[in-house]
Design an enzyme around this catalytic site. Structure first.
Site, short mmCIF file in Angstrom:
data_model
loop_
_atom_site.label_atom_id
_atom_site.label_comp_id
_atom_site.label_asym_id
_atom_site.label_seq_id
_atom_site.Cartn_x
_atom_site.Cartn_y
_atom_site.Cartn_z
N THR A 1 -6.22 -12.93 -13.36
CA THR A 1 -6.73 -11.94 -14.36
C THR A 1 -5.60 -10.87 -14.92
O THR A 1 -5.70 -10.38 -16.03
CB THR A 1 -7.97 -10.93 -14.06
N CYS B 1 -5.95 -3.36 -8.53
CA CYS B 1 -6.95 -2.55 -8.16
C CYS B 1 -6.76 -1.74 -7.04
O CYS B 1 -5.74 -2.04 -6.30
CB CYS B 1 -8.29 -3.41 -8.18
N CYS C 1 -12.47 -1.24 -5.31
CA CYS C 1 -13.15 -1.71 -6.82
C CYS C 1 -14.25 -2.40 -6.61
O CYS C 1 -14.33 -3.42 -5.54
CB CYS C 1 -12.05 -2.56 -7.18
N ARG D 1 -1.74 -4.95 -15.09
CA ARG D 1 -2.30 -3.77 -15.72
C ARG D 1 -3.50 -3.19 -15.06
O ARG D 1 -3.91 -3.70 -14.26
CB ARG D 1 -2.75 -4.09 -16.95
N CYS E 1 -6.74 -1.96 -13.70
CA CYS E 1 -8.21 -2.35 -13.82
C CYS E 1 -8.90 -0.94 -14.61
O CYS E 1 -8.83 0.24 -14.42
CB CYS E 1 -8.74 -2.29 -12.59
N CYS F 1 -12.17 0.28 -12.09
CA CYS F 1 -11.92 1.44 -10.64
C CYS F 1 -10.82 2.33 -10.79
O CYS F 1 -10.58 3.09 -10.00
CB CYS F 1 -11.60 0.28 -9.53
N ASP G 1 1.91 16.48 23.27
CA ASP G 1 2.31 15.30 22.21
C ASP G 1 1.41 14.31 21.96
O ASP G 1 1.57 13.78 20.95
CB ASP G 1 3.37 14.53 23.28
#
Length: 528
Positions: free
Chosen positions: A38, A42, A46, A71, A73, A76, A440
């Site tokens: 696609t 995301c 998502c 690119r 989403c 989400c 610690d």
């Protein structure tokens, strides 16, 4: 560069895919995944249908995914996650670089300026960031600019050209190309798209920029606001309102100008409501990051609570105060000076030397004095001189060990004050106070152990403060660098905790702002 064995790498990828399959919001911001079929990337939580394993690629940063041509989403909003807690923990060059980039250093000083602050050459910084994160400093800064631009487009009525330069872009063409590559939309489409349409006239810039400051996991807002209320210095900050419904307001000195900010305590699932008013919008990214450090919004409460809760001495406290934070500072130099001289003396210095705020709001009409104005003061002078001469540096990318040594050499600073400055001004999550308990087992979260030991417990072993409301991993979807425009839709937000059993490095909708301006003083309380 060392290469991990295939089995170890495969195991990490498998665990990441499990997080994606279960839509585990605890990993939001720790890594990102992209779908090759696609072309989008995301966050792990998502809500879309989980892609097949062979169609997924994993990235350490959103900038790396964008650099490979993916690119963001639309569903989400992967640029809306809180920052990874790993960058606050790490003291190496990569961790320091990430803190400086988030503070806007690349936008203001370029890669050479970043390299100078780190003590490396520009080529070395590029090589280290690219090798570990898959993106260099310019790509990381560009991803941050894209988010700032989207925020301004969707919350202000500024012309597109003004948005481009306010977000840090060098040209309108670069601005347009970056937004198309990141969001697959033009600036105009981002501004007018369904669900993020600019609010009616009530959202004018003069009312400030509405924000949602994202965080992961539970958040004990009451403890943070209690601390800010105890420390508030008149004329530069205040906390007004009743517990659980308070508003913290303060003035800010920023690289290009000044600002006013208001942050609400009222519980929201996964975010704090805020509003920023700036004299120069180029300061938006820096102001947001300083607020995130002040409220410790990039922390990993899962890792902290698991580590500290394993100690019987802290178990009851951790259970009583889930999500307790270790607040930082909005201005490191100011914080250090205030820790040295105390609240009452700080108020006197604000009266005597504080700069007048260009746009005062109610009782907030001053800025904390610059260090160079305090060099003649007997108590604040030695530290102020060290800050002015740069013998002591407290910026986000400072080497914390070197800063501690430099602070120890300043006359008048005892070991406890040095530790407090390191904890608060430098945001170090692993500091213990001399003379106090230390173990610690608490590493690397000793600052949070100190916070738990500071909070009282009643005889039943519970906190007297009201517990924060329930948090749901799928409630809220703030918008990038852990910041959003006002409004959201379903999903929320390193460390190695019970909730993050994977390796340590694994681990909105726009609506109208409130009817009242958060930057306006609230009405006086009614007599009962």
């Amino acid at each position: 560069m060392s290469v991990e064995p295939h089995t170890r790498t495969d195991n990490r990828q498998d665990m990441r895919y499990e997080a994606v399959s279960s839509r585990d919001a605890r990993f939001d911001g720790v890594f990102f995944f992209a779908v090759t079929t696609t072309g989008i990337y995301c966050r792990p939580s998502c809500p879309a249908v989980t892609p097949r394993r062979r169609n997924i690629r994993f990235f350490a940063t959103a900038a790396a995914a964008q650099g490979d041509g993916f690119r963001a989403c639309r569903r989400c909003r992967p640029d809306a996650v809180p920052g990874s807690a790993e960058w606050n923990v790490r003291a190496d060059a990569v961790g320091r670089a990430m803190r400086l980039i988030a503070d806007g250093v690349v936008d203001r000083e370029g890669v050479p300026g970043l390299a100078t602050r780190l003590g490396y050459s520009a080529r070395q910084v590029q090589r280290q960031l690219t090798a570990e994160l898959g993106a260099g400093p310019i790509a990381l800064a560009r991803a941050q600019r894209a988010h700032t631009a989207r925020l301004l487009l969707q919350t202000t009525a500024l012309p597109v050209t003004d948005v481009a330069f306010a977000a840090g872009f060098a040209s309108v063409r670069q601005f347009n190309d970056t937004l198309r590559r990141t969001y697959a939309r033009t600036p105009t489409e981002l501004r007018t798209e369904s669900g993020t349409r600019l609010a009616p006239p009530a959202a004018e810039l003069s009312a400030g920029i509405p924000l949602r400051l994202a965080y992961r996991g539970p958040y004990d807002a009451r403890a943070t606001f209690d601390l800010l209320a105890r420390e508030a210095v008149p004329r530069i900050e205040e906390v007004r309102g009743e517990p659980d419904a308070r508003t913290y307001r303060r003035t800010l000195r920023l690289p290009h100008g000044t600002g006013l900010v208001a942050v609400e305590e009222a519980a929201h699932p996964g975010w704090l409501a805020a509003r920023l008013s700036l004299t120069d919008l180029r300061d938006l990214t820096t102001a947001v990051q300083r607020l995130r450090r002040l409220f410790d919004l990039d922390a990993d409460p899962y890792a902290v609570d698991e580590r500290l809760g394993a100690d019987p001495r802290l178990a009851r406290r951790v259970e009583a105060r889930p999500g307790l934070r270790s607040p930082g500072a909005a201005d490191p130099d100011e914080c250090a000076l205030r820790l040295r001289i105390g609240r009452d003396r700080a108020a006197e210095l604000v009266e005597a030397y504080g700069d007048t705020l260009p746009n005062p709001c109610g009782a907030l009409d001053r800025l904390f004095p610059r260090p160079d104005a305090l060099t003649g003061e007997p108590d604040a002078g030695p530290l102020a001189e060290a800050l002015v001469s740069r013998a002591v540096r407290l910026d986000p990318g400072t080497d914390r060990e070197e800063a501690a040594r430099a602070l120890a050499a300043v006359p008048g600073l005892d070991a406890r004050t040095v530790a407090l400055i390191r904890m608060r001004a430098l945001g170090d999550p692993d500091v213990f106070l001399p003379g106090g308990p230390d173990d610690d087992l608490w590493r690397p979260w000793r600052s949070y152990a100190t916070a738990h030991l500071r909070e009282p417990l009643d005889a039943a072993g519970t906190s007297p403060a009201k517990a924060p409301g329930p948090w749901r991993p799928d409630a809220g979807n703030p918008d990038a660098t852990g910041t959003s425009v006002a409004g959201a839709r379903g999903a929320a937000p390193l460390g190695a905790g019970a909730a993050n059993a994977a390796p340590a490095n694994l681990r909105a909708r726009h609506t109208a702002p409130p009817d009242t301006d958060l930057l306006s003083p609230p009405p006086p309380a009614r007599a009962r």
